[in-house]
Design an enzyme around this catalytic site. Structure first.
Site, PDB file in Angstrom:
ATOM      1  N   LYS A 214      -9.495  29.174   0.639  1.00  0.00           N
ATOM      2  CA  LYS A 214      -8.229  29.014  -0.094  1.00  0.00           C
ATOM      3  C   LYS A 214      -8.363  29.474  -1.560  1.00  0.00           C
ATOM      4  O   LYS A 214      -9.448  29.839  -1.991  1.00  0.00           O
ATOM      5  CB  LYS A 214      -7.766  27.553  -0.005  1.00  0.00           C
ATOM      6  CG  LYS A 214      -7.519  27.103   1.446  1.00  0.00           C
ATOM      7  CD  LYS A 214      -6.213  27.640   2.036  1.00  0.00           C
ATOM      8  CE  LYS A 214      -6.174  27.691   3.543  1.00  0.00           C
ATOM      9  NZ  LYS A 214      -5.998  26.433   4.253  1.00  0.00           N
TER      10      LYS A 214
HETATM   11  C1  LIG Z   1      -5.755  25.637   5.525  1.00  0.00           C
HETATM   12  C2  LIG Z   1      -4.449  25.058   5.874  1.00  0.00           C
HETATM   13  C3  LIG Z   1      -4.273  23.682   6.077  1.00  0.00           C
HETATM   14  C4  LIG Z   1      -5.399  22.729   6.216  1.00  0.00           C
HETATM   15  O1  LIG Z   1      -6.244  22.690   5.150  1.00  0.00           O
HETATM   16  P1  LIG Z   1      -7.616  21.845   5.280  1.00  0.00           P
HETATM   17  O2  LIG Z   1      -7.985  21.577   3.858  1.00  0.00           O
HETATM   18  O3  LIG Z   1      -8.580  22.742   5.980  1.00  0.00           O
HETATM   19  O4  LIG Z   1      -7.323  20.620   6.045  1.00  0.00           O
HETATM   20  C5  LIG Z   1      -2.994  23.198   6.247  1.00  0.00           C
HETATM   21  N1  LIG Z   1      -1.933  24.014   6.260  1.00  0.00           N
HETATM   22  C6  LIG Z   1      -2.058  25.350   6.132  1.00  0.00           C
HETATM   23  C7  LIG Z   1      -0.835  26.196   6.133  1.00  0.00           C
HETATM   24  C8  LIG Z   1      -3.334  25.915   5.952  1.00  0.00           C
HETATM   25  O5  LIG Z   1      -3.458  27.248   5.871  1.00  0.00           O
END
Ligand SMILES: *Cc1c(COP(=O)(O)O)cnc(C)c1O
Length: 415
Positions: A214
């Site tokens: 991210k």
């Molecule tokens: C990555 C992601 C999540 C989950 O994030 P985590 O921190 O891995 O739980 C939720 N929603 C979207 C749209 C994502 O891309």
């Protein structure tokens, strides 16, 4: 694994050569974190402090985060999935009611409804972008009196139509939880307010992800933000076993108190100080990271705009470009989207597809009897999309190589 069951030599050899391949080859990974000396030093400092779980470093991370986006509360958690769960849980939504979201997202967004005996109610995305269509939200609420919440997802870092969505929320008295996993930092200036307003602060709560790929990362991690004191308190409590105070408070009051009370069957969702130390450093760099990704998106847009076999992603002023999703116009080409992807991989370019929509995933498909055509826009976008690499450490030479490769593949198979 015990001392005597060491892995076989051949296995080790394989692992080592695979990791060397990743490091030595010219393969361009789809995503890479941007970590530096600052993160390393911050982690070492926490390790040497001997306080490695949730403590004052996490508290500082929360303070800095809420200051950055202008929310009253920020609650650090060990994933965005955990954050979404806590946010939904804090509203005590009616059992078996429906939570509206789009199928064009990662499973986290919808799976959390099932943790709480709620159900996802999918509505399609806009014709022109990848985000949930407010008109279809309104229609869904009219047709289903048992809807209890809305989870818009700012796909790729492109802000949803939040004014329309909040109007619907207010009119129907339904809370909004923003899945802002892709959307840090995304801010827009709105006529009615002096300040910039950030994605994640429109709804009743907003959730960010610090997963490895991210826009900022703590390895694994997330943050829930809200202005609502009551739900902030609930989420803090449920984050740590339903205990009504933080670990730091528990062990560090003047009298060194040992007493605590369990108020509910909570969860183990707290973020460690090791992770928060990385988060604080990443937070300082978030705007620079965004500038770099925006520059890459500009270069891609400029290069691809004259080719009719490519549809560019929607562009907006506030876009934070977590993902760069192009669409392949198969009618113009002799090859399919999947073949296009294979050709990019053959050229050593890591790509991905965002997203395989949830309504065609076995679980959701079977549980809710969904057909691929139920959400034609999501399906069409899925079948035509390719996500290209976009991250701060992608240098100009690689960007140029990616651009040339996409154009070459498209031109070679043009019909
Ligand atoms: C990555 C992601 C999540 C989950 O994030 P985590 O921190 O891995 O739980 C939720 N929603 C979207 C749209 C994502 O891309």
């Amino acid at each position: 694994m015990s001392q005597n069951s060491k892995p076989k030599k051949s296995f080790l050899k394989k692992v080592i050569s695979a990791s060397q391949n990743i490091q030595n080859s010219n393969f361009i990974p789809f995503a890479l974190p941007s970590l530096g000396k600052e993160e390393e030093e911050a982690v070492i400092k926490v390790l040497r402090s001997n306080w490695i779980t949730t403590g004052n470093v996490t508290e500082n991370f929360e303070k800095e985060f809420s200051k950055k986006i202008g929310s009253k509360y920020a609650i650090a958690v060990n994933s965005a999935t955990a954050g979404l769960h806590l946010a939904l849980d804090s509203f005590n939504l009616k059992k078996e009611s429906f939570v509206i979201t789009s199928p064009y997202t990662f499973t986290s967004t919808a799976e959390v409804t099932r943790y709480l005996n709620l159900h996802p109610l999918f509505v399609d995305i806009n014709e022109e972008d990848y985000n949930i269509d407010p008109l279809l939200i309104e229609k869904a609420i009219k047709n289903n009196k048992n809807t209890s919440a809305i989870i818009p997802v700012h796909i790729a870092g492109d802000l949803c139509k939040m004014k329309e969505i909040m109007d619907i929320s207010n009119k129907n008295n339904i809370p909004v939880f923003e899945d802002a996993a892709h959307a840090f930092p995304v801010c827009e200036k709105f006529p009615e307010s002096e300040n910039m307003k950030f994605a994640g602060t429109f709804g009743d709560a907003g959730v960010f992800s610090f997963y490895a790929t991210k826009t900022i990362t703590t390895g694994e991690g997330g943050m829930v933000v809200t202005d609502n004191e009551k739900i902030a308190h609930h989420m803090k409590m449920m984050r740590l076993h339903g205990i009504d105070r933080d670990v730091w408070d528990r062990y560090n009051t003047e009298e060194n108190k040992w007493y605590y009370e369990v108020k509910a069957p909570g969860f183990k969702y707290n973020l460690t100080d090791i992770a928060s130390a990385i988060g604080i450093e990443q937070l300082k760099k978030a705007d620079i990271f965004k500038q770099k990704r925006t520059k890459i998106a500009d270069l891609y847009n400029k290069a691809f705009k004259e080719y009719d076999f490519i549809t560019l992603p929607p562009v907006s002023e506030s876009h934070c470009w977590h993902l760069y999703i192009v669409r392949i116009n198969s009618a113009k080409l002799k090859i399919s989207r999947d073949e296009f992807i294979q050709k990019l991989l053959d050229k050593g370019i890591g790509v991905s597809v965002h997203f395989i929509p949830l309504h065609i995933m076995p679980y959701y498909k079977n549980a809710y009897d969904l057909k691929p055509d139920d959400f034609p826009r999501a399906l069409e976008k899925y079948l035509t999309s390719i996500s290209l690499p976009i991250y701060p450490t992608l240098d100009e030479e690689k960007i140029e190589y990616i651009i040339d490769s996409v154009i070459e593949i498209g031109s070679d198979s043009y019909q």
